[in-house]
Design a protein around this motif. Structure first.
Motif, PDB file in Angstrom:
ATOM      1  N   ARG A  29       0.821  -1.194   0.000  1.00 18.18           N
ATOM      2  CA  ARG A  29       0.000   0.000   0.000  1.00 18.18           C
ATOM      3  C   ARG A  29       0.861   1.252   0.000  1.00 18.18           C
ATOM      4  N   SER A  30       0.493   2.207  -0.831  1.00 19.27           N
ATOM      5  CA  SER A  30       1.229   3.462  -0.889  1.00 19.27           C
ATOM      6  C   SER A  30       0.739   4.415   0.199  1.00 19.27           C
ATOM      7  N   ASP A  31       1.684   5.189   0.763  1.00 25.24           N
ATOM      8  CA  ASP A  31       1.319   6.210   1.740  1.00 25.24           C
ATOM      9  C   ASP A  31       1.067   7.552   1.078  1.00 25.24           C
ATOM     10  N   VAL A  32       1.176   7.597  -0.242  1.00 22.98           N
ATOM     11  CA  VAL A  32       0.949   8.837  -0.982  1.00 22.98           C
ATOM     12  C   VAL A  32      -0.554   9.005  -1.213  1.00 22.98           C
ATOM     13  N   VAL A  33      -1.061  10.175  -0.883  1.00 24.02           N
ATOM     14  CA  VAL A  33      -2.465  10.489  -1.105  1.00 24.02           C
ATOM     15  C   VAL A  33      -2.542  11.617  -2.129  1.00 24.02           C
ATOM     16  N   ARG A  34      -3.291  11.400  -3.170  1.00 21.33           N
ATOM     17  CA  ARG A  34      -3.405  12.406  -4.223  1.00 21.33           C
ATOM     18  C   ARG A  34      -4.408  13.491  -3.829  1.00 21.33           C
ATOM     19  N   LEU A  35      -4.081  14.728  -4.246  1.00 21.94           N
ATOM     20  CA  LEU A  35      -4.974  15.863  -4.074  1.00 21.94           C
ATOM     21  C   LEU A  35      -5.394  16.363  -5.444  1.00 21.94           C
ATOM     22  N   PHE A  36      -6.637  16.756  -5.563  1.00 19.97           N
ATOM     23  CA  PHE A  36      -7.154  17.289  -6.821  1.00 19.97           C
ATOM     24  C   PHE A  36      -7.685  18.695  -6.589  1.00 19.97           C
ATOM     25  N   GLN A  37      -7.602  19.510  -7.618  1.00 19.28           N
ATOM     26  CA  GLN A  37      -8.201  20.840  -7.559  1.00 19.28           C
ATOM     27  C   GLN A  37      -9.394  20.880  -8.491  1.00 19.28           C
ATOM     28  N   THR A  38     -10.517  21.336  -7.972  1.00 15.31           N
ATOM     29  CA  THR A  38     -11.710  21.410  -8.795  1.00 15.31           C
ATOM     30  C   THR A  38     -11.598  22.545  -9.812  1.00 15.31           C
ATOM     31  N   LEU A  39     -12.436  22.494 -10.819  1.00 12.87           N
ATOM     32  CA  LEU A  39     -12.548  23.603 -11.752  1.00 12.87           C
ATOM     33  C   LEU A  39     -13.242  24.781 -11.067  1.00 12.87           C
ATOM     34  N   PRO A  40     -13.003  26.004 -11.539  1.00 16.00           N
ATOM     35  CA  PRO A  40     -13.707  27.155 -10.946  1.00 16.00           C
ATOM     36  C   PRO A  40     -15.222  26.988 -11.084  1.00 16.00           C
ATOM     37  N   HIS A  41     -15.921  27.380 -10.020  1.00 16.52           N
ATOM     38  CA  HIS A  41     -17.372  27.309 -10.009  1.00 16.52           C
ATOM     39  C   HIS A  41     -17.909  28.507  -9.228  1.00 16.52           C
ATOM     40  N   PRO A  42     -19.186  28.846  -9.386  1.00 22.09           N
ATOM     41  CA  PRO A  42     -19.719  30.020  -8.677  1.00 22.09           C
ATOM     42  C   PRO A  42     -19.556  29.885  -7.165  1.00 22.09           C
ATOM     43  N   CYS A  43     -19.145  30.959  -6.540  1.00 23.16           N
ATOM     44  CA  CYS A  43     -18.968  30.970  -5.083  1.00 23.16           C
ATOM     45  C   CYS A  43     -20.335  30.983  -4.408  1.00 23.16           C
ATOM     46  N   GLY A  44     -20.469  30.190  -3.353  1.00 19.00           N
ATOM     47  CA  GLY A  44     -21.733  30.135  -2.639  1.00 19.00           C
ATOM     48  C   GLY A  44     -21.942  31.282  -1.675  1.00 19.00           C
ATOM     49  N   TYR A  45     -20.919  32.136  -1.488  1.00 22.81           N
ATOM     50  CA  TYR A  45     -21.012  33.218  -0.516  1.00 22.81           C
ATOM     51  C   TYR A  45     -20.943  34.611  -1.141  1.00 22.81           C
ATOM     52  N   PHE A  46     -20.222  34.733  -2.259  1.00 19.94           N
ATOM     53  CA  PHE A  46     -20.074  36.030  -2.920  1.00 19.94           C
ATOM     54  C   PHE A  46     -20.467  35.872  -4.389  1.00 19.94           C
ATOM     55  N   ALA A  47     -21.522  36.563  -4.782  1.00 18.06           N
ATOM     56  CA  ALA A  47     -22.112  36.378  -6.107  1.00 18.06           C
ATOM     57  C   ALA A  47     -21.159  36.727  -7.243  1.00 18.06           C
ATOM     58  N   THR A  48     -20.212  37.619  -6.988  1.00 20.16           N
ATOM     59  CA  THR A  48     -19.330  38.078  -8.063  1.00 20.16           C
ATOM     60  C   THR A  48     -18.019  37.287  -8.129  1.00 20.16           C
ATOM     61  N   ARG A  49     -17.866  36.280  -7.291  1.00 16.98           N
ATOM     62  CA  ARG A  49     -16.610  35.536  -7.239  1.00 16.98           C
ATOM     63  C   ARG A  49     -16.792  34.091  -7.696  1.00 16.98           C
ATOM     64  N   THR A  50     -15.677  33.496  -8.079  1.00 16.23           N
ATOM     65  CA  THR A  50     -15.659  32.069  -8.362  1.00 16.23           C
ATOM     66  C   THR A  50     -14.848  31.375  -7.267  1.00 16.23           C
ATOM     67  N   ALA A  51     -15.072  30.085  -7.124  1.00 12.32           N
ATOM     68  CA  ALA A  51     -14.423  29.321  -6.063  1.00 12.32           C
ATOM     69  C   ALA A  51     -13.775  28.065  -6.640  1.00 12.32           C
ATOM     70  N   GLN A  52     -12.774  27.571  -5.924  1.00 11.56           N
ATOM     71  CA  GLN A  52     -12.147  26.289  -6.226  1.00 11.56           C
ATOM     72  C   GLN A  52     -11.827  25.587  -4.914  1.00 11.56           C
ATOM     73  N   ASN A  53     -11.809  24.261  -4.967  1.00 17.45           N
ATOM     74  CA  ASN A  53     -11.491  23.473  -3.777  1.00 17.45           C
ATOM     75  C   ASN A  53     -10.339  22.521  -4.047  1.00 17.45           C
ATOM     76  N   ILE A  54      -9.574  22.238  -3.003  1.00 18.42           N
ATOM     77  CA  ILE A  54      -8.646  21.130  -2.993  1.00 18.42           C
ATOM     78  C   ILE A  54      -9.389  19.931  -2.391  1.00 18.42           C
ATOM     79  N   VAL A  55      -9.388  18.810  -3.090  1.00 15.88           N
ATOM     80  CA  VAL A  55     -10.125  17.627  -2.661  1.00 15.88           C
ATOM     81  C   VAL A  55      -9.162  16.458  -2.515  1.00 15.88           C
ATOM     82  N   ILE A  56      -9.230  15.779  -1.370  1.00 16.60           N
ATOM     83  CA  ILE A  56      -8.444  14.561  -1.193  1.00 16.60           C
ATOM     84  C   ILE A  56      -9.064  13.462  -2.049  1.00 16.60           C
ATOM     85  N   ASP A  57      -8.225  12.701  -2.721  1.00 14.95           N
ATOM     86  CA  ASP A  57      -8.677  11.625  -3.610  1.00 14.95           C
ATOM     87  C   ASP A  57      -9.774  10.797  -2.929  1.00 14.95           C
TER      88      ASP A  57
END
Length: 233
Positions: free
Chosen positions: A2-30
């Motif tokens: 088993r590998s101890d390496v965990v991959r991280l992914f970055q989502t594509l920009p999407h509308p921010c749920g808090y600020f209407a004029t901004r876009t958001a992105q997340n770092i997601v653990i595999d």
């Protein structure tokens, strides 16, 4: 092997749920990482949140408004308003239940979304949306039920981690505003964490001066994560 390496992914920009004029992105653990259940506790301490089977934190270009926050259980002292809230709800029974779908849960969830988030994209929820958003097979999730006699008034979706309780989502009867059930749910989570000798209750993200996030600053002291260090707000 088993590998101890965990991959991280970055989502594509999407509308921010808090600020209407901004876009958001997340770092997601595999989400397919076999060790995800084991590293989730560490991820919570580093400011990650869980939505369904995804563990993430915001990573937005040019914006650092979302700041992870938590309440240190032993140092927390309820203020006068919070003490009144506890007194108003002494007639409720509180039960910890397994995280599962039921028609009763879903009916309350749907009523809550339609009342609190009309036209927000979640107000036409389906049963599969309930399960996909709130829990997953590997998560240490429990449902904290708040009932008046046999009637379900609120449900706090809570992850019971070694680092503390993570308040994932709370929904409640929109006809019971006078009870302040959202406040009472957090106060109950803090009490449960103290009884279980857990150090923190994690409240997700705090955003300075945002009306949807202002309530979190009322739980004092509130710790926020900046540059990898937890400090008092």
């Amino acid at each position: 092997m088993r590998s101890d390496v965990v991959r991280l992914f970055q989502t594509l920009p999407h509308p921010c749920g808090y600020f209407a004029t901004r876009t958001a992105q997340n770092i997601v653990i595999d989400p397919s990482a076999p060790q995800l259940p084991q590293i989730y506790d560490v991820a919570v301490q580093r400011g990650y949140r869980r939505a369904g089977g995804h563990v993430y934190h915001p990573q937005c270009s040019g914006c650092k408004a979302c700041v992870a926050c938590r309440v240190p259980v032993e140092r927390f002292r309820p203020d006068r308003t919070q003490r009144r809230c506890m007194a108003r709800n002494t007639d409720l029974s509180i039960t910890i239940a397994p995280a599962n779908y039921s028609d009763e849960y879903f009916s309350l969830y749907r009523r809550y979304l339609r009342s609190r988030h009309p036209d927000g994209g979640m107000d036409d929820a389906r049963p599969e949306d309930f399960s996909r958003f709130l829990y997953t097979a590997w998560s240490p999730t429990r449902f904290i039920e708040f009932r008046k006699d046999s009637r379900l008034l609120a449900l706090a979706v809570t992850d019971f981690c070694a680092a503390g309780l993570s308040a994932v989502y709370t929904f409640f009867d929109p006809d019971c505003d006078e009870r302040s059930l959202g406040v009472f749910a957090i106060l109950s989570q803090l009490r449960m964490a103290r009884e279980e000798a857990l150090p923190h209750v994690y409240l997700g993200f705090w955003i300075d001066s945002h009306p949807k996030m202002h309530y979190k600053a009322r739980y004092r002291p509130l710790e926020v994560l900046r540059e990898g260090i937890w400090t008092d707000l």
